[in-house]
Design a protein around this motif. Structure first.
Motif, PDB file in Angstrom:
ATOM      1  N   ALA A   1      37.793  37.640  47.164  1.00  0.00           N
ATOM      2  CA  ALA A   1      38.356  38.810  47.936  1.00  0.00           C
ATOM      3  C   ALA A   1      37.164  39.377  48.589  1.00  0.00           C
ATOM      4  O   ALA A   1      37.221  40.263  49.711  1.00  0.00           O
ATOM      5  CB  ALA A   1      39.056  39.701  46.990  1.00  0.00           C
TER       6      ALA A   1
ATOM      7  N   ASP B   1      40.756  34.064  43.806  1.00  0.00           N
ATOM      8  CA  ASP B   1      42.013  34.274  43.525  1.00  0.00           C
ATOM      9  C   ASP B   1      42.906  32.968  43.543  1.00  0.00           C
ATOM     10  O   ASP B   1      42.838  32.378  44.681  1.00  0.00           O
ATOM     11  CB  ASP B   1      42.305  35.304  44.288  1.00  0.00           C
ATOM     12  CG  ASP B   1      41.683  36.854  43.841  1.00  0.00           C
ATOM     13  OD1 ASP B   1      41.358  36.801  42.906  1.00  0.00           O
ATOM     14  OD2 ASP B   1      41.627  37.777  44.782  1.00  0.00           O
TER      15      ASP B   1
ATOM     16  N   ARG C   1      48.917  36.871  43.509  1.00  0.00           N
ATOM     17  CA  ARG C   1      48.014  36.346  42.731  1.00  0.00           C
ATOM     18  C   ARG C   1      48.323  36.336  41.120  1.00  0.00           C
ATOM     19  O   ARG C   1      48.930  37.370  40.673  1.00  0.00           O
ATOM     20  CB  ARG C   1      46.706  37.107  43.008  1.00  0.00           C
ATOM     21  CG  ARG C   1      46.106  37.009  44.524  1.00  0.00           C
ATOM     22  CD  ARG C   1      45.080  38.070  44.720  1.00  0.00           C
ATOM     23  NE  ARG C   1      45.506  39.416  44.742  1.00  0.00           N
ATOM     24  CZ  ARG C   1      44.665  40.518  45.049  1.00  0.00           C
ATOM     25  NH1 ARG C   1      43.577  40.421  45.539  1.00  0.00           N
ATOM     26  NH2 ARG C   1      45.266  41.624  45.209  1.00  0.00           N
TER      27      ARG C   1
END
Length: 179
Positions: free
Chosen positions: A23, A31, A148
């Motif tokens: 991220a 993720d 996620r």
């Protein structure tokens, strides 16, 4: 030459899955996303409290109650549609995302998962990574495709001086090395 990374397993090649990503530029974890919609039942749907009470007070449990509780309390395997490749002296550590327990009550029951390098494309398994999750929330939780579900961190490992030789090759998929 490829050193470490991710690929989509053949079953999901045409599904438009997103490969795991970090991220932020300093994030250690990649993720992972759900490959399909998935319902995670709440552990509270059965007589979980009653069973805990009986166990705490050392009362006998009916076999059917134990069987029902075990079926409900078992972790569910959420498919990612992703496999990971890495050098032989590394593994992929699977972990909760920090927000998963807070937002949805979802946790890895053993805290982490370990994906060995030889899980990738071995003779009996393509190497799809699943996140083993338990839903501690009071309601069922729906995980949508693309949501996620956890994170993976590539890690090196060390061998002990007493490491045994003659180890066998992996011949299966999820849980195959613990026979």
């Amino acid at each position: 030459m490829k050193k470490r990374g991710f690929e989509v397993v053949s079953k999901y090649q045409e599904q438009g899955l997103k490969l795991p990503v970090r991220a932020t530029k300093s994030a250690a974890g990649y993720d992972f996303y759900a490959a399909e919609d998935f319902v995670l039942p709440s552990i509270w749907k059965t007589n979980f409290i009653k069973i805990l009470y009986l166990l705490w007070h050392k009362k006998p449990l009916r076999p059917d109650a134990v069987t029902k509780a075990q079926k409900t309390l078992k972790p569910y395997l959420v498919p990612t549609g992703i496999k990971a490749y890495m050098p032989a002296d590394e593994f992929l550590l699977l972990a909760n995302r920090s927000s998963s327990p807070l937002k949805k009550g979802l946790v890895l029951p053993n805290g982490i998962g370990v994906v060995d390098a030889d899980y990738y494309n071995n003779a009996a398994n393509e190497g799809e990574i699943f996140f083993q999750l338990v839903n501690l929330n009071i309601t069922d939780q729906v995980i949508k495709k693309g949501e996620r579900v956890g994170q993976g961190i590539f890690m090196p490992y060390l061998l002990a001086d007493q490491d045994q030789g003659g180890l066998t090759e992996r011949t299966g998929g999820f849980g195959s090395s613990g026979k």
